[in-house]
Design a protein around this motif. Structure first.
Motif, PDB file in Angstrom:
ATOM      1  N   ILE A  78      34.859  13.200  -4.022  1.00  0.00           N
ATOM      2  CA  ILE A  78      35.204  12.131  -4.966  1.00  0.00           C
ATOM      3  C   ILE A  78      35.335  10.796  -4.241  1.00  0.00           C
ATOM      4  O   ILE A  78      34.780   9.773  -4.683  1.00  0.00           O
ATOM      5  N   LEU A  79      36.051  10.791  -3.115  1.00  0.00           N
ATOM      6  CA  LEU A  79      36.321   9.536  -2.411  1.00  0.00           C
ATOM      7  C   LEU A  79      35.061   8.948  -1.791  1.00  0.00           C
ATOM      8  O   LEU A  79      34.830   7.740  -1.870  1.00  0.00           O
ATOM      9  N   PHE A  80      34.237   9.780  -1.179  1.00  0.00           N
ATOM     10  CA  PHE A  80      33.026   9.248  -0.550  1.00  0.00           C
ATOM     11  C   PHE A  80      31.960   8.895  -1.590  1.00  0.00           C
ATOM     12  O   PHE A  80      31.023   8.150  -1.289  1.00  0.00           O
ATOM     13  N   ASP A  81      32.111   9.428  -2.799  1.00  0.00           N
ATOM     14  CA  ASP A  81      31.227   9.012  -3.889  1.00  0.00           C
ATOM     15  C   ASP A  81      31.672   7.675  -4.475  1.00  0.00           C
ATOM     16  O   ASP A  81      30.847   6.849  -4.857  1.00  0.00           O
ATOM     17  N   GLU A  82      32.974   7.456  -4.504  1.00  0.00           N
ATOM     18  CA  GLU A  82      33.524   6.240  -5.116  1.00  0.00           C
ATOM     19  C   GLU A  82      33.491   5.055  -4.153  1.00  0.00           C
ATOM     20  O   GLU A  82      33.242   3.921  -4.557  1.00  0.00           O
ATOM     21  N   PHE A  83      33.772   5.300  -2.877  1.00  0.00           N
ATOM     22  CA  PHE A  83      33.874   4.217  -1.905  1.00  0.00           C
ATOM     23  C   PHE A  83      32.712   4.260  -0.917  1.00  0.00           C
ATOM     24  O   PHE A  83      32.207   5.329  -0.566  1.00  0.00           O
ATOM     25  N   ASP A 128      33.344  10.732  12.837  1.00  0.00           N
ATOM     26  CA  ASP A 128      34.193  11.916  12.710  1.00  0.00           C
ATOM     27  C   ASP A 128      35.605  11.514  12.287  1.00  0.00           C
ATOM     28  O   ASP A 128      36.135  10.495  12.753  1.00  0.00           O
ATOM     29  N   TYR A 129      36.190  12.330  11.413  1.00  0.00           N
ATOM     30  CA  TYR A 129      37.563  12.094  10.955  1.00  0.00           C
ATOM     31  C   TYR A 129      38.337  13.411  11.005  1.00  0.00           C
ATOM     32  O   TYR A 129      37.771  14.485  10.808  1.00  0.00           O
ATOM     33  N   ALA A 130      39.622  13.298  11.222  1.00  0.00           N
ATOM     34  CA  ALA A 130      40.531  14.432  11.039  1.00  0.00           C
ATOM     35  C   ALA A 130      41.286  14.202   9.736  1.00  0.00           C
ATOM     36  O   ALA A 130      41.673  13.067   9.429  1.00  0.00           O
ATOM     37  N   VAL A 131      41.448  15.258   8.961  1.00  0.00           N
ATOM     38  CA  VAL A 131      42.242  15.152   7.732  1.00  0.00           C
ATOM     39  C   VAL A 131      43.707  15.223   8.158  1.00  0.00           C
ATOM     40  O   VAL A 131      44.308  16.294   8.249  1.00  0.00           O
ATOM     41  N   ALA A 132      44.270  14.047   8.448  1.00  0.00           N
ATOM     42  CA  ALA A 132      45.624  13.973   9.010  1.00  0.00           C
ATOM     43  C   ALA A 132      46.708  14.165   7.946  1.00  0.00           C
ATOM     44  O   ALA A 132      47.761  14.733   8.226  1.00  0.00           O
ATOM     45  N   GLU A 133      46.441  13.663   6.731  1.00  0.00           N
ATOM     46  CA  GLU A 133      47.430  13.758   5.649  1.00  0.00           C
ATOM     47  C   GLU A 133      46.735  14.288   4.393  1.00  0.00           C
ATOM     48  O   GLU A 133      46.284  13.501   3.548  1.00  0.00           O
ATOM     49  N   PRO A 134      46.663  15.580   4.255  1.00  0.00           N
ATOM     50  CA  PRO A 134      45.958  16.167   3.106  1.00  0.00           C
ATOM     51  C   PRO A 134      46.516  15.713   1.760  1.00  0.00           C
ATOM     52  O   PRO A 134      45.737  15.475   0.818  1.00  0.00           O
ATOM     53  N   GLN A 135      47.830  15.585   1.649  1.00  0.00           N
ATOM     54  CA  GLN A 135      48.428  15.188   0.380  1.00  0.00           C
ATOM     55  C   GLN A 135      48.026  13.774  -0.014  1.00  0.00           C
ATOM     56  O   GLN A 135      47.803  13.482  -1.189  1.00  0.00           O
ATOM     57  N   ARG A 136      47.948  12.881   0.974  1.00  0.00           N
ATOM     58  CA  ARG A 136      47.500  11.512   0.684  1.00  0.00           C
ATOM     59  C   ARG A 136      46.046  11.526   0.233  1.00  0.00           C
ATOM     60  O   ARG A 136      45.664  10.796  -0.688  1.00  0.00           O
ATOM     61  N   LEU A 137      45.230  12.341   0.889  1.00  0.00           N
ATOM     62  CA  LEU A 137      43.818  12.457   0.514  1.00  0.00           C
ATOM     63  C   LEU A 137      43.688  12.949  -0.922  1.00  0.00           C
ATOM     64  O   LEU A 137      42.937  12.375  -1.730  1.00  0.00           O
ATOM     65  N   LEU A 138      44.436  13.980  -1.277  1.00  0.00           N
ATOM     66  CA  LEU A 138      44.388  14.525  -2.628  1.00  0.00           C
ATOM     67  C   LEU A 138      44.885  13.513  -3.647  1.00  0.00           C
ATOM     68  O   LEU A 138      44.305  13.364  -4.738  1.00  0.00           O
ATOM     69  N   ALA A 139      45.958  12.780  -3.301  1.00  0.00           N
ATOM     70  CA  ALA A 139      46.522  11.802  -4.230  1.00  0.00           C
ATOM     71  C   ALA A 139      45.525  10.682  -4.512  1.00  0.00           C
ATOM     72  O   ALA A 139      45.382  10.236  -5.660  1.00  0.00           O
ATOM     73  N   GLN A 140      44.827  10.221  -3.475  1.00  0.00           N
ATOM     74  CA  GLN A 140      43.839   9.161  -3.667  1.00  0.00           C
ATOM     75  C   GLN A 140      42.704   9.643  -4.566  1.00  0.00           C
ATOM     76  O   GLN A 140      42.235   8.918  -5.451  1.00  0.00           O
ATOM     77  N   ALA A 141      42.264  10.866  -4.359  1.00  0.00           N
ATOM     78  CA  ALA A 141      41.181  11.406  -5.180  1.00  0.00           C
ATOM     79  C   ALA A 141      41.613  11.543  -6.628  1.00  0.00           C
ATOM     80  O   ALA A 141      40.831  11.260  -7.557  1.00  0.00           O
ATOM     81  N   GLN A 142      42.846  11.951  -6.854  1.00  0.00           N
ATOM     82  CA  GLN A 142      43.349  12.104  -8.212  1.00  0.00           C
ATOM     83  C   GLN A 142      43.472  10.750  -8.910  1.00  0.00           C
ATOM     84  O   GLN A 142      43.208  10.636 -10.114  1.00  0.00           O
ATOM     85  N   ARG A 143      43.828   9.707  -8.166  1.00  0.00           N
ATOM     86  CA  ARG A 143      43.896   8.358  -8.756  1.00  0.00           C
ATOM     87  C   ARG A 143      42.503   7.906  -9.190  1.00  0.00           C
ATOM     88  O   ARG A 143      42.333   7.337 -10.274  1.00  0.00           O
ATOM     89  N   VAL A 144      41.533   8.138  -8.318  1.00  0.00           N
ATOM     90  CA  VAL A 144      40.162   7.753  -8.654  1.00  0.00           C
ATOM     91  C   VAL A 144      39.690   8.528  -9.871  1.00  0.00           C
ATOM     92  O   VAL A 144      39.086   7.968 -10.798  1.00  0.00           O
ATOM     93  N   GLU A 145      39.979   9.808  -9.876  1.00  0.00           N
ATOM     94  CA  GLU A 145      39.552  10.658 -10.973  1.00  0.00           C
ATOM     95  C   GLU A 145      40.175  10.211 -12.282  1.00  0.00           C
ATOM     96  O   GLU A 145      39.515  10.165 -13.332  1.00  0.00           O
TER      97      GLU A 145
END
Length: 244
Positions: A135-140, A97-114
């Protein structure tokens, strides 16, 4: 409980010896661990917990005494194992289980991967939380995300890993429609849980120890003046005897 149902003194001592043996095995496993998640350490931990529980029960039944040990349970909720003694196949079920603690960081990481992959998905996917997670769980690999969740804007919650025994490997695609249904608890070989609850229990125990230490210090402080007075009297007596 009647005297006839009580364990013998020999049984209690044998259980105590089993705890000592389990302690030695656990220490040896920890000293020789091959990594952070060494299964040998987990197995030794569970053996120690089981031995301590048996000893605690026998000690109470025989002498109406308890031990100070409290080990976080991992297998207490599981029924007795009834699976094959030598499984031909196993299934490993993992929940994290995870909490989305920093949504902006999550979005930024996905955009970098994309941007790096350049698969033409556009900003619609990486611009939403659920799209970014995909995107992130598909890439990592899931284990990689678990090893550094903060980099992805996530905060760890509870996690568990179950190893279940099977008579044979399932046919390809047989359980893909409902992968987590139909788990037989009596075929769970072992399970490993991680929870902040365990950390809280340890911190509470440390707080109790600190309180005991503080109380002992207060007692020593109260006794020190009396001890100093006694020492001064002894020194005066020694001085008088020397003068004589």
């Amino acid at each position: 409980m009647s005297d006839a149902a009580q364990p013998t003194a020999a049984e209690v001592r044998a259980a105590a010896e089993a705890v000592k043996t389990a302690l030695d095995r656990h220490l040896a496993a920890v000293e020789g661990r091959s990594g952070e998640d060494d299964p040998a350490v987990y197995e030794a931990f569970n053996q120690l917990a089981a031995a301590a529980e048996v000893y605690d029960e026998l000690l109470y039944d025989r002498y109406d005494e308890v031990t100070p040990f409290e080990i976080p349970g991992t297998d207490d909720s599981l029924p007795p194992y009834t699976g094959p003694e030598e499984p031909n196949a196993v299934s490993v079920l993992i929940r994290r289980d995870y909490a989305v603690a920093e949504p902006q960081r999550l979005l930024a990481q996905a955009q970098r991967v994309e941007a790096a992959v350049g698969d033409g998905m556009g900003t619609e996917a990486s611009g939403t939380i659920h799209g970014a997670l995909g995107i992130l769980f598909d890439e990592f690999e899931a284990d990689e995300i678990a090893s550094r969740p903060k980099e992805f804007g996530l905060e760890e919650g509870d996690s568990t890993l179950w190893v279940t025994a099977a008579d044979e490997t399932a046919e390809p695609g047989a359980w893909l429609e409902a992968p987590f249904e139909g788990v037989d608890p009596q075929r769970v070989v072992c399970r490993f849980d991680v929870s902040a609850v365990f950390d809280d229990e340890i911190n509470d125990e440390l707080d109790d120890i600190d309180e005991v230490d503080e109380a002992e210090e207060e007692i020593e402080d109260e006794l020190d003046p009396d001890l100093d007075a006694d020492l001064d009297e002894d020194e005066d007596l020694e001085a008088l005897e020397a003068d004589r």
